[in-house]
Design an enzyme around this catalytic site. Structure first.
Site, PDB file in Angstrom:
ATOM      1  N   THR A   1       0.814  -1.256  -0.119  1.00 55.24           N
ATOM      2  CA  THR A   1       0.093   0.064   0.044  1.00 55.24           C
ATOM      3  C   THR A   1       0.744   1.286  -0.020  1.00 55.24           C
ATOM      4  OG1 THR A   1      -1.765  -1.082   1.215  1.00 55.24           O
ATOM      5  CG2 THR A   1      -1.799   1.125   1.377  1.00 55.24           C
TER       6      THR A   1
ATOM      7  N   HIS B   1       1.985   2.068  -3.358  1.00 54.49           N
ATOM      8  CA  HIS B   1       0.976   2.295  -4.234  1.00 54.49           C
ATOM      9  C   HIS B   1       0.688   3.779  -3.803  1.00 54.49           C
ATOM     10  CE1 HIS B   1      -0.305  -1.299  -5.688  1.00 54.49           C
ATOM     11  NE2 HIS B   1      -1.286  -1.894  -4.638  1.00 54.49           N
TER      12      HIS B   1
END
Length: 338
Positions: A39, A42
């Site tokens: 994450t 990302h």
């Protein structure tokens, strides 16, 4: 103290800021290690810029020791080793049915509010899990992603003697495979990256490349034609969605671990034909953290082999650039005091 901030456009900065006193109900943690999560990558790629309020200190996989305790906090003392379960569920409503970890107004600490990639971090005390004094803080930084794996396996209902196929041999996939194997299942990991296959084998797992053999036929050979009792879809690609219904046996359970941001094609006929079940699994609950901590504390699984690099906090920009250029790595830890 030093803190990192994400500023957008693949840019992190390291700043100096004042150490803050913990507010009522908070503790201040001297962060030892903060892991880089998918994450976080990302975020680095700008995929979450609409959600992340920049500039923001990110990070949620961590370990550390309590440095100060705010008012109305009991059960914790300065010097306690802890990890944080980074879920702020204070917006929970009756309609959430008691499932606070996936409540509608859930805030994820380190994404929706400041995270752990800094030397000192103030967090609500209700997010804490205490560690034993002898716990290795490097391994403890794996508790958060390991809790994801524990939750996935628990949601699957996997039983000793069953066969689990894990589609995707990245960090979460291999942790899922390790937890599944620890529970007494036969585990097969499907991964296309040869370096990750080698890492899986180093961890004592059976890993194969589906581009070099017929995965369905291989699983049938390993199970006397029964195929998989449980399939964990961790790859997040169409090829995994295509094969998951093929590799699952009669009344198999498919656990959707990967995050699919867009609608994908799935063979629903196979769900009818074989009475398959599709199970969603998101983050973790308190009991999953407790199990993950117990596994790390026992240190009977090769968790240390999951850590492929440790870098000082000040090197954060190069760390994310390196992860982009070297997707073979498993888990990179930031040394927040280095």
């Amino acid at each position: 103290m030093k803190a990192t901030i994400y500023e957008g456009n693949k840019t992190f900065s390291v700043i100096e800021k004042e150490i803050e006193q913990p507010l009522k109900g908070e503790v201040r943690i001297k962060v030892a290690y903060s892991g880089v999560c998918g994450t976080d990558v990302h975020i680095y790629h700008g995929m979450m810029d609409k959600r992340v309020k920049m500039p923001l200190t990110i990070g949620h996989e961590m370990s550390g020791t309590i440095d100060a305790v705010g008012e109305d906090v009991s059960g914790y003392s300065v010097g306690d080793k802890v990890v944080v379960r980074p879920l702020d569920d204070r917006g929970v409503k009756p309609s959430d049915k008691g499932f606070n970890h996936i409540c509608e107004n859930l805030k994820f600490i380190g994404i929706d509010s400041p995270g752990s990639m800094q030397q000192y971090w103030n967090v609500p005390a209700f997010t804490l899990h205490k560690l034993k004094a002898e716990t290795d803080l490097k391994l403890a930084a794996l508790v958060e992603p390991l809790s994801v794996a524990v939750h996935d396996v628990r949601m699957s209902g996997l039983k000793p003697g069953e066969t689990a196929v894990v589609l995707g041999g990245g960090p979460i996939g291999l942790l899922v495979a390790m937890v599944a194997k620890e529970s007494g299942a036969q585990v097969i990991v499907s991964e296309v990256n040869e370096n990750r296959i080698a890492k899986a084998k180093e961890l004592g797992l059976n890993a194969v490349n589906p581009t070099k053999l017929d995965l369905v036929e291989y699983v049938k050979e390993q199970t006397e034609d029964r195929r998989a009792d449980v399939v964990f879809e961790v790859a997040g690609v169409q090829a995994a969605l295509d094969v998951m219904t093929e590799v699952a046996g009669i009344r198999g359970r498919i656990v959707m671990v990967a995050i699919h941001g867009q609608k994908k094609e799935i063979d629903l006929f196979k769900f009818f034909w074989k009475e398959l079940k599709l199970i969603g699994a998101r983050v973790y609950e308190k009991e999953d953290y407790d199990k993950a901590i117990a596994l790390v504390t026992a240190n009977e699984l090769p968790f240390s082999k999951m850590i492929t690099d440790i870098q000082p906090l000040t090197n954060i920009q190069n760390v994310f650039k390196s992860i982009d250029e070297n997707p073979d790595g498993m888990k990179v830890l930031m040394d927040c005091q280095g």
